[in-house]
Every structure is written in structure tokens, then in C-alpha cells.
Design a protein around this motif. Structure first.
Motif, PDB file in Angstrom:
ATOM      1  N   LYS A   5       0.833   5.372   0.975  1.00  0.00           N
ATOM      2  CA  LYS A   5       0.047   6.252   1.834  1.00  0.00           C
ATOM      3  C   LYS A   5       0.664   7.644   1.891  1.00  0.00           C
ATOM      4  CE  LYS A   5      -1.984   6.583   6.453  1.00  0.00           C
ATOM      5  NZ  LYS A   5      -1.600   7.982   6.666  1.00  0.00           N
ATOM      6  N   ALA A  32      -2.162  11.941   6.377  1.00  0.00           N
ATOM      7  CA  ALA A  32      -3.562  12.295   6.612  1.00  0.00           C
ATOM      8  C   ALA A  32      -4.497  11.727   5.541  1.00  0.00           C
ATOM      9  CB  ALA A  32      -3.742  13.806   6.718  1.00  0.00           C
ATOM     10  N   GLU A  33      -4.082  10.645   4.900  1.00  0.00           N
ATOM     11  CA  GLU A  33      -4.958   9.961   3.949  1.00  0.00           C
ATOM     12  C   GLU A  33      -4.941   8.470   4.251  1.00  0.00           C
ATOM     13  OE1 GLU A  33      -4.172  12.882   0.077  1.00  0.00           O
ATOM     14  OE2 GLU A  33      -4.201  10.701  -0.132  1.00  0.00           O
ATOM     15  N   GLY A  34      -5.940   7.751   3.757  1.00  0.00           N
ATOM     16  CA  GLY A  34      -5.935   6.308   3.899  1.00  0.00           C
ATOM     17  C   GLY A  34      -4.980   5.673   2.909  1.00  0.00           C
ATOM     18  N   PRO A  35      -4.505   4.458   3.189  1.00  0.00           N
ATOM     19  CA  PRO A  35      -3.609   3.758   2.257  1.00  0.00           C
ATOM     20  C   PRO A  35      -4.309   3.436   0.941  1.00  0.00           C
ATOM     21  CG  PRO A  35      -3.575   2.747   4.439  1.00  0.00           C
ATOM     22  CD  PRO A  35      -4.731   3.687   4.415  1.00  0.00           C
ATOM     23  N   PHE A  88      -5.706   9.116  14.359  1.00  0.00           N
ATOM     24  CA  PHE A  88      -6.202   9.041  12.987  1.00  0.00           C
ATOM     25  C   PHE A  88      -6.873   7.684  12.843  1.00  0.00           C
ATOM     26  CE2 PHE A  88      -6.570  10.673   8.891  1.00  0.00           C
ATOM     27  CZ  PHE A  88      -6.088   9.826   7.920  1.00  0.00           C
ATOM     28  N   ARG A 122      -9.509  12.291  11.277  1.00  0.00           N
ATOM     29  CA  ARG A 122      -8.633  12.825  12.325  1.00  0.00           C
ATOM     30  C   ARG A 122      -9.501  13.242  13.505  1.00  0.00           C
ATOM     31  NH1 ARG A 122      -3.838  12.208  13.761  1.00  0.00           N
ATOM     32  NH2 ARG A 122      -3.110  12.555  11.630  1.00  0.00           N
ATOM     33  N   TYR A 127       0.845  -1.175   0.000  1.00  0.00           N
ATOM     34  CA  TYR A 127       0.000   0.000   0.000  1.00  0.00           C
ATOM     35  C   TYR A 127       0.889   1.236   0.000  1.00  0.00           C
ATOM     36  CZ  TYR A 127      -4.165  -2.735   1.259  1.00  0.00           C
ATOM     37  OH  TYR A 127      -5.211  -3.622   1.259  1.00  0.00           O
ATOM     38  N   PHE A 158      -4.234   0.851  -2.255  1.00  0.00           N
ATOM     39  CA  PHE A 158      -3.739  -0.451  -2.665  1.00  0.00           C
ATOM     40  C   PHE A 158      -2.913  -0.327  -3.948  1.00  0.00           C
ATOM     41  CE2 PHE A 158      -3.472  -4.848  -3.447  1.00  0.00           C
ATOM     42  CZ  PHE A 158      -3.847  -5.114  -4.754  1.00  0.00           C
ATOM     43  N   GLN A 174      -7.910  -5.276   1.005  1.00  0.00           N
ATOM     44  CA  GLN A 174      -8.714  -4.297   1.716  1.00  0.00           C
ATOM     45  C   GLN A 174      -8.553  -2.942   1.036  1.00  0.00           C
ATOM     46  OE1 GLN A 174      -8.020  -4.229   5.963  1.00  0.00           O
ATOM     47  NE2 GLN A 174      -7.910  -6.455   6.075  1.00  0.00           N
ATOM     48  N   TYR A 175      -9.664  -2.264   0.882  1.00  0.00           N
ATOM     49  CA  TYR A 175      -9.675  -0.925   0.302  1.00  0.00           C
ATOM     50  C   TYR A 175      -9.986   0.056   1.419  1.00  0.00           C
ATOM     51  CZ  TYR A 175      -9.691  -3.562  -4.009  1.00  0.00           C
ATOM     52  OH  TYR A 175      -9.361  -4.436  -5.018  1.00  0.00           O
ATOM     53  N   PHE A 176      -9.135   1.064   1.540  1.00  0.00           N
ATOM     54  CA  PHE A 176      -9.186   1.941   2.689  1.00  0.00           C
ATOM     55  C   PHE A 176      -9.936   3.239   2.414  1.00  0.00           C
ATOM     56  CE2 PHE A 176      -6.495   0.014   5.920  1.00  0.00           C
ATOM     57  CZ  PHE A 176      -5.900  -1.002   5.203  1.00  0.00           C
ATOM     58  N   GLY A 177     -10.569   3.737   3.459  1.00  0.00           N
ATOM     59  CA  GLY A 177     -11.140   5.063   3.411  1.00  0.00           C
ATOM     60  C   GLY A 177     -10.057   6.106   3.608  1.00  0.00           C
ATOM     61  N   PRO A 178     -10.403   7.367   3.493  1.00  0.00           N
ATOM     62  CA  PRO A 178      -9.417   8.441   3.603  1.00  0.00           C
ATOM     63  C   PRO A 178      -9.006   8.763   5.033  1.00  0.00           C
ATOM     64  CG  PRO A 178     -11.564   9.351   3.172  1.00  0.00           C
ATOM     65  CD  PRO A 178     -11.723   7.865   3.101  1.00  0.00           C
ATOM     66  N   GLY A 179      -9.708   8.189   6.004  1.00  0.00           N
ATOM     67  CA  GLY A 179      -9.332   8.428   7.389  1.00  0.00           C
ATOM     68  C   GLY A 179     -10.101   9.577   8.037  1.00  0.00           C
ATOM     69  N   ILE A 209      -8.927   4.939  10.612  1.00  0.00           N
ATOM     70  CA  ILE A 209      -9.101   4.567   9.207  1.00  0.00           C
ATOM     71  C   ILE A 209      -9.913   3.278   9.139  1.00  0.00           C
ATOM     72  CG2 ILE A 209      -7.931   4.171   6.999  1.00  0.00           C
ATOM     73  CD1 ILE A 209      -5.367   5.196   8.251  1.00  0.00           C
TER      74      ILE A 209
END
Lengths: 116, 115
Positions: free
Chosen positions: A38, A41-44, B91, B111, A36, A46, B104-109, B93
Motif C-alpha cells: 500500500k 492515500a491509495e488502496g492496498p 480514509f 478521503r 498487500y 494484492f 479481495q481487490y481494493f479500490g483506491p480509497g 476503502i
């Protein structure tokens, strides 16, 4: 107990050259590996994955190599671009059932900086 | 495809209040959703695994009464941080998987800052 390790906290590469990010694991039950990318402040995001039945998987500029006997995998980025600068995490998954199903174990991450 | 959203993207709250974070899979049905937290300059730590229609499975050391997870549908999971304290600032996620279990597909998180 760190089951997935990325021993290099950072890597600096010149644009156009190859970036090689390394990852080691200890759990022999891991059978699926992912990389991944990254940004802060963002999600990873893929990038690429590989199953333990393979030793190489390629997708455009990204290639992942798996050496099961050494419990080692690596991500090659060729050619490297400044936009590739980010934190790269490797992750591993096991086919064990029950509560381990589908869970990812992450490495600590490697900060890649690609200089123009 | 495989887009995951989170709301809110950031939240500031007073100590003692509760905060709800939503995680949605926008273009696929997620059989399983995961919740992580990440401290500065550290890796992602799995908090819990959430399957639609069943109770979440929490990792060791994660208080289930403090971090309430609800997975009401195949596209929505929520994490509620109850009686938040400054040490809960982090943070958060989420991620989601399709029928294929591994990617797995991640969201932007999100804070979270607790004052």
C-alpha cells in the motif's frame, strides 16, 4: 485482541538485497493468508497469497512462507528494488461460515524502505 | 483484471451533511464487497460486509444507521455517511471479491474531510 500482528513497524534494506517481512497470527481457524502493498492515500494492492495446505508460494520476486505450527508467515522479496518501498500488510481469512466468511483481518503494516 | 474503482477520490463536506461514496468492480462481478476505514498510521478496520441484494453485515461498534450501505448490483456498492461529523473524517476503502472468496481487490480509497 490483535489476531494478526506485524511486530516490525519498519524495515530498511539496500537495493538488490533480500527483504523479509514477518507476520504472526493467533487464530488457528485462519486458513488463507495474503500480502498487500500500500502507498499513502491509495488502496492496498494484492501481491501474493497462500493457503494453509501449502507452506510456500512463489510469484516472481515474491515468495510467501507459512509455518502453521508457529502461526507465522513471511514475505521474501528478492532482489529488493526502490519501487518496492511502501507499507506491506499481511491479512488472514478463515473458512468459518456465517458472518466470518471471507472477512480479512489485517496486521498493522510494516513500512519497507529500499535504498538505492 | 480485478479492477475496483471508487468515487469520489476525496470529498470535503460541512458537519451535518451526508456523503455518498461509490465502489464499483469494473471488470468482474463482485459477489461480496467490503467497506474499511483507515486512520493515519493505522491498519485497515473492517466496517461492514455487503452482499448483493441483501442487508449489509456490520462489525461491532459500527453504527448501521450512520453508515448506510447499499449493494444494488454485482458491480456497485455505496456507502453513505449520514449527518457527518468531524470525527468521521477518515480514509474509506472498499474491496470486492469474485466467486473465489478469499482474495479481495481494493479500490483506491476516498478521503473524507468533515469541517
Amino acid at each position: 485482541d490483535q489476531q494478526v500482528k506485524q511486530n516490525s513497524p519498519s524495515l530498511s534494506v539496500q537495493e538488490g538485497r533480500i527483504s523479509i517481512l514477518n507476520c504472526d497470527y493467533t487464530n488457528s481457524m485462519f486458513d488463507y493468508f495474503l500480502w498487500y502493498k500500500k502507498y499513502p492515500a491509495e488502496g492496498p494492492t494484492f501481491l501474493i497469497s497462500i493457503s494453509s495446505i501449502k507452506d510456500k508460494n512463489e510469484d516472481g520476486r515474491f515468495t510467501v512462507f507459512l509455518n502453521k505450527s508457529a502461526k507465522h508467515l513471511s514475505l521474501h522479496i528478492v532482489p529488493s528494488q526502490p519501487g518496492d518501498s511502501a507499507v506491506y500488510f499481511c491479512a488472514a481469512s478463515t473458512n468459518a461460515g456465517g458472518t466470518s466468511y471471507g472477512k480479512l483481518t489485517f496486521g498493522q503494516g510494516t513500512i519497507l524502505t529500499v535504498h538505492p | 483484471g480485478a479492477v475496483v474503482s471508487q468515487h469520489p477520490s476525496w470529498v470535503i463536506c460541512k458537519s451535518g451533511t451526508s456523503v455518498k461514496i461509490e465502489c464499483r468492480s469494473l471488470d468482474f462481478q463482485a459477489t461480496t464487497m467490503f467497506w474499511y476505514r483507515q486512520f493515519p498510521k493505522q491498519s485497515l478496520m473492517l466496517m461492514a460486509t455487503s452482499n448483493e441484494g441483501s442487508k449489509a453485515t456490520y462489525e461491532q461498534g459500527v453504527e448501521k444507521d450512520k453508515f448506510l450501505i447499499n449493494h444494488a448490483s454485482l458491480t456497485l456498492s455505496t456507502l453513505t455517511v449520514t449527518s457527518a461529523h468531524p470525527e468521521d473524517s477518515s480514509f474509506y476503502i472498499c474491496s470486492a471479491t469474485r466467486t473465489s472468496r478469499n482474495t479481495q481487490y481494493f479500490g483506491p480509497g476516498t478521503r473524507l474531510t468533515v469541517l
